[in-house]
Design an enzyme around this catalytic site. Structure first.
Site, short mmCIF file in Angstrom:
data_model
loop_
_atom_site.label_atom_id
_atom_site.label_comp_id
_atom_site.label_asym_id
_atom_site.label_seq_id
_atom_site.Cartn_x
_atom_site.Cartn_y
_atom_site.Cartn_z
N ASP A 1 44.77 38.15 55.15
CA ASP A 1 44.34 39.09 54.11
C ASP A 1 44.87 38.61 52.76
O ASP A 1 46.09 38.45 52.59
CB ASP A 1 44.89 40.48 54.44
CG ASP A 1 44.30 41.59 53.61
OD1 ASP A 1 44.11 41.39 52.40
OD2 ASP A 1 44.06 42.67 54.17
N SER B 1 42.66 50.15 53.70
CA SER B 1 43.15 49.77 52.38
C SER B 1 43.53 51.02 51.59
O SER B 1 44.43 51.75 51.99
CB SER B 1 42.09 48.92 51.69
OG SER B 1 42.61 48.27 50.54
N HIS C 1 40.54 40.93 54.87
CA HIS C 1 40.50 42.33 54.44
C HIS C 1 39.11 42.97 54.62
O HIS C 1 38.90 44.10 54.22
CB HIS C 1 40.91 42.40 52.95
CG HIS C 1 41.38 43.75 52.50
ND1 HIS C 1 42.55 44.33 52.95
CD2 HIS C 1 40.86 44.64 51.60
CE1 HIS C 1 42.73 45.49 52.37
NE2 HIS C 1 41.71 45.71 51.55
#
Length: 282
Positions: free
Chosen positions: A226, A150, A259
């Site tokens: 995600d 991320s 995620h």
């Protein structure tokens, strides 16, 4: 400067450490997690850096990813730094938001006040911490890889693209590929760097590739479930930039994955083997 040991535990015949040291770049104590494999008892071994995402510390990857077993097999040192400076004197988002300030350093050198004094994660990771690692650990600094998740995926890609000679392997999990074109990135870069978008390009993987930066190859995994996929991550922008520039990219869109660290834990072995192959690890 030197490492102070906060904790140490035997792990897959190697050792998992948490260290603390005083950083000249951030002006604060910093913590970093380091896994040292058993092969390091005989000779220096390759290093893989893992940069974590928003809200994380050095602990998240260390306790959730399940990376040590494979790193022990392959003979890789794993280094997981914190994501920002911390301490009572370190400024935070005035509204307490999770995506700016503490835990959200975005791997930049801030130029705006009040952030410029402490938020120097770029220089910390590009110069200060590698020098300390080279002096303190059985690390072969001629064989380094970097990966991240991320915000940390953004950090891994941009740090590597700015210094391709340092890293022989680069990968990312659900990276923020273009901070210039998503709400997380626009907030961070405008706050830390200021309104001049031209100055943001050093911190945007797609822009760096457009401007001529190259790596031998890239591995990116992205979960198709995600929740940040369309609004923040936008892997299609990296795909397009790489295609236009002739930059090799393996982008794997993983059905059903979100995620979380469950996603990272599922594919961390693939990434470590990708790195080991390129780093000439055992």
């Amino acid at each position: 400067m030197s490492f102070e040991t906060v904790s140490q535990a035997r792990c897959f015949d190697g050792a998992q450490f948490v260290y603390r040291h005083l950083s000249q770049e951030t002006g604060t104590p910093m913590r970093v997690a380091v896994f040292v494999p058993p092969q390091a008892a005989d000779a220096p071994v390759p290093v893989v850096w893992f940069l974590s995402g928003l809200t994380c510390t050095e602990e998240n990857f260390t306790v959730k990813a399940g990376a040590q077993r494979v790193a022990s097999e392959l003979g890789l040192i794993l280094i997981a730094p914190d994501t920002s400076p911390r301490g009572e004197a370190v400024p935070d988002d005035p509204e307490g938001a999770y995506d700016f300030g503490l835990g959200a350093g975005f791997y930049v050198d801030a130029t705006q006040e009040p952030w410029a004094r402490n938020y120097r994660m770029r220089s910390y990771l590009e110069r200060e911490l590698p020098a300390l690692v080279a002096d303190s650990l059985p690390a072969d600094m001629s064989r380094q890889g970097i990966m991240g998740h991320s915000m940390g995926g953004h950090g891994a890609l941009t740090i590597a693209l700015r210094d391709p000679q340092r890293f022989k392997a680069v990968s990312a999990f659900a990276p923020i590929v273009s901070p210039m074109n998503c709400p997380w990135g626009e907030k961070a870069l405008s706050g830390y760097i200021g309104p001049d978008r031209a100055a943001w390009r050093d911190y945007d993987a797609c822009a760096l590739i457009e401007d001529g930066a190259r790596l031998p190859d890239l591995l990116v995994d992205q979960g198709k479930a995600d929740s940040f996929l369309d609004s923040q991550l936008k892997p299609q922008l990296l795909e397009a930039a790489c295609a236009e520039a002739g930059q090799p990219l393996t982008l794997r869109r993983q059905e059903g994955y979100d995620h979380s660290y469950f996603f990272i834990a599922t594919f961390i072995e693939d990434h470590l083997r990708w790195h080991a192959e390129r780093l000439g690890a055992s």
